[in-house]
Each structure stands twice: as C-alpha cells, then as structure tokens.
Write a protein that holds these residues in place. Structure first.
Motif, short mmCIF file in Angstrom:
data_model
loop_
_atom_site.label_atom_id
_atom_site.label_comp_id
_atom_site.label_asym_id
_atom_site.label_seq_id
_atom_site.Cartn_x
_atom_site.Cartn_y
_atom_site.Cartn_z
N SER A 215 1.08 3.28 5.78
CA SER A 215 1.89 2.45 4.87
C SER A 215 1.52 2.65 3.41
O SER A 215 2.27 2.26 2.52
N THR A 216 0.36 3.24 3.14
CA THR A 216 -0.03 3.51 1.76
C THR A 216 0.83 4.64 1.21
O THR A 216 0.99 5.70 1.85
N THR A 218 1.61 7.80 -0.38
CA THR A 218 0.75 8.96 -0.53
C THR A 218 1.57 10.17 -0.90
O THR A 218 2.66 10.41 -0.36
N LEU A 300 -0.53 -1.83 -9.08
CA LEU A 300 -0.83 -0.84 -8.06
C LEU A 300 -2.27 -0.36 -8.23
O LEU A 300 -2.76 -0.19 -9.35
N TYR A 316 -1.24 5.14 -3.47
CA TYR A 316 -0.89 3.92 -4.20
C TYR A 316 -0.83 2.76 -3.22
O TYR A 316 -0.20 2.87 -2.15
N ASP A 317 -1.46 1.65 -3.59
CA ASP A 317 -1.40 0.41 -2.81
C ASP A 317 -0.96 -0.71 -3.75
O ASP A 317 -1.49 -0.86 -4.85
N ASP A 318 -0.03 -1.53 -3.28
CA ASP A 318 0.44 -2.69 -4.05
C ASP A 318 -0.56 -3.82 -3.85
O ASP A 318 -0.69 -4.37 -2.75
N VAL A 319 -1.30 -4.17 -4.90
CA VAL A 319 -2.34 -5.20 -4.80
C VAL A 319 -1.98 -6.41 -5.64
O VAL A 319 -2.86 -7.19 -6.01
#
Length: 713
Positions: A215-216, A218, A300, A316-319
């Motif tokens: 899900s990341t 990439t 991100l 990229y991760d939505d944080v």
C-alpha cells in the motif's frame, strides 16, 4: 848540398802535409765519434722513455685486471642472487592459490604454475607441451584470442569464462597483461560472485513483485533517471495516469507534471529545487527520510534509498492522521510532564502492559537512568536493569528483582523503604490507577546518612589511593625500569662486539633497540616522577646555585638537538647573566629546564629560532623583586606568519585540566617547578611563544615541608 837541402825542404813540406792530413783525419773521426755518441745518448733516452711507458702500461694493465677480477666476482654473486631470486619467485608462483601462466609472441603457453597444472589434472611440463587451455571445450581458441588482443593493444585485457575444472563447473575471470614480446596471465575464481549475482537477480525480481502489491506508494528510477517500476498506490497518490507512467518517463518529467498539477510544495526557485532533486541520483548513498507538506494540507513521509542495481527507490506514506494524533498526544503528555517535573518526589507510571508511560525529571535523576532510554517507554524489567547498578548487588539481586515485579503484578497499594547499593535510603509507595496502570513515588531520605558514608568512603579511598600509588611506583620501578636497563646494557654489549662480531644490519638494529629503550626509559622516569610528585614523595635536595649551572651542562645536547631539527638556538652569555644566586635542587631544576627547552625546540618549525635569556624581576610584588627569571622564546623565523606549536600548553595547564595526550616531560617539569615555588607566565604573540620562569631566591616553605616529610628524606 843544395840538392840535399832541397830534398829536406821537400821532405819537411811533405811531413807537414802528412801531419795536416793526419790531423784532418783525426778531426773527422772525432766528429764522427761525437755524432755516434750523441746518437747513442738519444737512443738511450728513447729506450728509457719506452721502458717507463711500458712499466706504466703494465701497472695500468695490472690494475685493470684486478678490477676485472673484482667485477667478475661481483657478477658471479649477482648471478647467484638472481638465480636464487628466480627460484624463490618460481616457488612463490607455484604456491599461489590461483592459476598463473606465461605465453610467447604467438600466444602459445611457455610456462604454467602448479595450480594451473592441478586444474588441468596434469603436470606443468605436460600442460605446456600439450598446450592445455583453461577454457570450454566448445571454444578452445578463446584464451589465445584474448592474449593476442592484449598483445596487439598493449594493455591489460580481461574476460569471464565458465569451464569445468577439477570435476566442477567454475566461473573464472581471466587477465592477460602484455609482458615483453608475449603476455602474462592469471585467473580469479568468481564462482561465488556469479552465484551471488544470480541470487541477487532472483531476489530483485521477487522484491519488485512485492513492491507492486504493497500500500506504500513506491517508484523505482534507474541510473538513467527513467521510471522502471511503480505501483498503483503511487499513481493514486499523485493522481497520475498509469498509461503515461508505463511509458517510463524520467524523474524530471514527473516533477514537471506534479508542478503543473500543483501537487508539490511551492518553491521560490523552481529550477534550483529541480536540480537538487535530480542531484539525488549522484549523492544519495545512505537511506534518507524527510516530510513533505503538500498544498492540500496533507503530509507525506518520503524515504529515499539507493537501489541495488543502480538508481533510487522512492517510498511515500501519508502520515497526516498519524501526525495529528501525535500532536494531540504530545500536548497532553507535555502538560502532564510539566506538572510532574515540578514535583519534589520522583514519579513514574507503568501501563497495564508493564511499559513505562510517564515519568518526571526527578525519577531520572534519582535512579541515574538515561532519559533517552525512558523516552522509549521501556518495560518495567528494563528499567530495573537500568537501575541495577544503584540497587543491592550480589546473589540477592534475583530475589529483589522478582519481589519488585510481583509488587507491580499484585496491583495493591504498598509502602516501604529501599536501601540502594550506593548507600541511599529511598521511601517508596505504589498506587494502582483506574486504567490498569500503577503509579510509583520515590523520596530520598538519606541526606545525613549519605554525608556520613561519603566522608568515611572518601577517607578509605584516599588511603587506598596512597597505597596504590606507592605500589604503582614500586612495581613500575622493579618490573619495568630494571629489566629495561638490563636490556639496554645487553644491547650495548652486543653492539660493541664483546660477544662476537656483528654485521652492519645487526649493529643498526642494536642502535634502534637502544634508542627505543632509552626513550621508553625516559617515559617511565617521567611517569614515576609524576606519580611521586602527586603522592608527595618527591625528594628535594635544596642548595645554593649559580644561574649558569642550570643550562650549561645541557647546552651541548641542546645544540645537537637543534641541529637535527633545523632550528637555531641562543643561550645567555656568561658575562651578560645577571648577578645573584638561587636556592633549589640543581638536578631537578635542570631536569625541568631541559624538558621545557627541548619541547620548545621540537615545537619550533624548521628555520625558526629558540632563545634562552635571563633577567632580574623588578617592579613586581614584594616577594618577586630581585629574583632571577628565565625566559624561553620560540620564534617561527622566516616562516612567519606561521605560528609555533603550542609547546607550553602542558606546562601552563593545571593538573585537573591536563590533556589526554599530554607531553609527560612538561607535566613533570610543571610539578618540579611548583615544588620549588617557581612562578610561570606565558607570552603569546605573532610567530612567537614564550614562557617566563621566576626562580626561587631562597628555601621556600614547600621545599622545607618536602625535606621534612618521611617521603622526602
């Protein structure tokens, strides 16, 4: 009668003519004889010259024959050495664990080592005779082609081959280097490397399959900055057309597209920002992380890492939600921590899972636990282990640790007193909280006990220190210094040839051993002197001295050292030395002055100058007027504005601020000068450093106390 007279007259004339003829003949014979004599003298001189020349030529010929004989002997020795070197080289090459060979101008094998023959399953001679090559049976001309290519190009050529050797299929990297009219070659076994490459390739293929499903978001870009892999999460995150991404756009094209869609943070200088992003492909080596705050308010977490096959991997991760929760939690924790940090008691809270959830500054200070460890929310057992150095030590630690853990699991209010291993007495209490956590409070009530114990422990520690220092001085004297002196004496005996003749190399080794041993002996003397001074056992023998007695015995040694360092030195003239005498231990004062002056020479750059001068102190304090003062200056000379090394740093620093890599001789000098009550002052200017030593004019109280002490006797 007339006829007879006429006859006699004629006879007289004839007699005169005859005499004249005889005289003429005698003159001619005389001249002829003189000419013969002159010719004989010339012949004698010529023969003498020829004889002398022949003797010179004979002597020159004899000298030349002697020189030729010496050259012949030298050449024989050289030939023997070359043959020995050739044999050793042959043995070394045969001992090599990889194959080595030599080829002629036609790329034919002329020599192989033992490893080559072992791989060919024959002997070296047979391998050369049969021309056995390390190559696949399908392409036996490959080795010669590589050697001919290296010979024609005149440079090293390499290639990788796969063939059967010793019953196993192996990968080798072959090297051919032109040498003379032929080539020299060797092989490197890269079977493990080739297998690792294949395994890496399979691992990367599996890795790419995993990246497509996570899900990341990439994306992987190759060394040419073109997109080689992306997943759906990446296309959804940046709202990019997957069909366009399948065309493998470059990283710069994707940046331009994201800028056009207003998906990237606004930049003041876009071109500079873009160059910096593209520069990541040549600068990123280690893994990098950063946060991107997008125009839509989301945040991100970007992870950039180098890809094994070249290029970069972007993840990229939505944080955004995580950061919001963290801010709220951090605010609440900050309020709680501010409240707890203002409490006098040490407070700590463990959650229902046994992990630390809250603590105050007093708790960290009381148990001397690193706040970084506490901030990681460790388990109760980890906190106990961190506090173990302060707890009771010995075989009872396991029972104490089990009792503390059981008190947490019981979830009942408790009170008690705990005596730590360092003597502190702590009152503690535990209170169960409604959410399943447990709160502990600690209060240190051992001030008076700690002071009493600290004083007692300090007194015992001082006594132990005195005993250890005395034992240290004794051990280093008997266990190190005495054997070192024996080593120097034995080396001198060997070097002098008393036990037998030594060659030049052995004599050089003996000299190196004696030099290193004397340096070590001087270092041990400095260590012993420092230890003796610190424990107050340095013996002084004060006496009245003349100023010249301090430097004249060492002047020759200083001149030799200065000549080796390329430094000029200036010493006081006996007539220019101020009148007056001083009181002190001459040996110790000379030792201190020698250390300071030698350090000044060592710290002065080549071409500089070191000067020793004397003067009488005036216009100072009442106890300094009229005292003799020595001034040692270190000048950089023609190297200005180069400054000399801080040669007097260890002389000026106090013992409690001593540097880790201190000059022990200067530390000893400082101690000896302090024992004599000498004053020190440093003077530092452009291209110059100086130290002034105010010498004692009489017996100081410190010298009197040392002389009267048992250690100073």
């Amino acid at each position: 009668m007339a006829d007879s007279a006429l006859i006699w007259a004629g006879l007289s004339v004839l007699a005169g003519s005859a005499a004249a003829i005889v005289a003429l003949r005698q003159n001619r014979q005389a001249r002829r004889l003189a000419a013969h004599l002159k010719q004989a003298e010339d012949d004698r001189k010529r023969l003498t010259r020829e004889r002398d020349g022949a003797r010179g030529e004979a002597a020159a010929l004899a000298d030349r024959l002697a020189a030729l004989a010496m050259d012949t002997a030298s050449l024989r020795t050289e030939v023997q050495a070359l043959r020995q070197a050739e044999a050793e080289a042959q043995a070394l090459l045969d001992a090599a664990p990889f194959p080595i060979w030599r080829r002629d101008a036609e790329a034919r094998l002329v020599w192989v080592n033992a490893r080559y023959a072992q791989m060919a399953e024959t002997t070296p001679a047979e391998a050369v005779a049969r021309g056995l090559e390390l190559a696949s049976s399908h392409d036996l001309s490959q080795p010669r082609d590589l050697a001919l290519a290296a010979r024609d190009a005149g440079i090293l050529r390499t290639e990788d081959r796969r063939f059967v050797a010793e019953g196993d299929r192996r990968n080798y990297r072959i090297f051919e280097q032109p040498v003379g009219s032929g080539t020299l070659g060797f092989g490197q076994d890269i079977t493990t490397e080739a297998d690792a490459r294949g395994q890496l390739r399979r691992h990367m293929e599996a890795h790419m399959e995993v990246l497509r499903t996570i899900s990341t978001a990439t994306a992987i870009f190759g060394p040419d900055r073109k997109l080689i892999l992306f997943n759906r999460a990446y296309a959804r995150l940046w709202q990019l057309d997957e069909a366009w991404l399948d065309t493998s756009p470059t990283f710069g094209e994707i940046l331009e597209q994201l800028r056009a869609d207003r998906r990237l943070p606004e930049q003041i200088d876009w071109q500079s920002y873009k160059r910096g992003q593209l520069g990541l492909f040549t600068t990123v080596i280690e893994r990098q992380e950063e946060l991107l705050h997008l125009p839509d308010g989301s945040t991100l977490r970007l992870v950039i890492s180098a890809y094994p096959s070249g290029g970069l991997l972007f993840a990229y991760d939505d944080v955004t939600r995580q950061l919001t929760l963290e801010r709220a939690t951090n605010t609440m924790i900050a309020v709680q921590r501010a409240t707890l940090d203002n409490l006098y008691e040490a407070v700590v809270v463990y959650g229902s899972d046994g992990r630390l959830s809250l603590y105050n500054r007093a708790f960290s200070q009381l148990w001397q636990i690193d706040p970084d460890l506490l901030n990681r929310q460790p388990h109760l057992t980890e906190v106990l282990e961190a506090a173990r150095p302060l707890m009771q030590r010995g075989p009872g630690w396991a029972q104490l640790r089990e009792r503390l853990v059981d008190s947490f699991a019981a979830r009942k209010p408790t009170r008690g007193r705990l005596e730590r291993g360092d003597g502190a007495v702590i009152d503690y209490a535990s209170v169960p909280l409604p959410d399943g956590a447990v709160l502990y409070t600690y209060l240190d009530v051992s001030d008076s006990i700690r002071i009493e114990r600290a004083l007692r422990d300090r007194n015992e520690a001082l006594e132990r220190t005195d005993r250890m220092n005395a034992a240290f001085i004794s051990n280093i004297t008997h266990e190190l210094r005495s054997p070192l002196g024996t080593l120097i004496s034995m080396t001198e005996v060997l070097a002098q040839g008393i036990l037998g003749p030594v060659n030049a190399r052995q004599e050089e080794y003996c000299g190196d051993i004696m030099l290193a041993s004397r340096n070590m002996l001087r270092l041990l003397d400095d260590i012993i002197a420092i230890a003796t001074i610190e424990v107050g056992q340095m013996a002084l023998d004060p006496d009245d001295l003349a100023a010249e007695d301090l430097w004249q015995p060492q002047s020759t040694q200083w001149l030799d050292l200065a000549e080796q360092r390329g430094v000029a030195i200036e010493l006081p003239d006996g007539q220019a030395t101020p009148a007056g005498r001083l009181t002190g231990d001459g040996h110790r004062l000379r030792q201190a002055l020698d250390s300071v002056f030698c350090a000044a020479i060592d710290g002065t750059p080549q071409g500089g100058r070191v000067r020793l001068s004397t003067y009488t102190a005036e216009n100072g304090a009442a106890d300094t007027n009229g005292r003799l003062c020595l001034r040692i200056e270190s000048h950089s000379g023609g190297l200005a504005p180069v400054r000399p090394t801080r040669v007097f740093a260890d002389l000026a620093d106090a013992p409690d601020r001593r540097r880790t890599h201190a000059d022990l001789s200067l530390v000893v000098a400082r101690g000896l000068l302090d024992l004599h009550g000498c004053g020190l002052r440093l003077d530092d200017g452009d291209g110059m450093q100086a130290v002034e030593i105010l010498l004692p004019a009489g017996r100081t109280p410190a010298m009197a106390a040392i002389a009267a002490s048992p250690g100073g006797q």
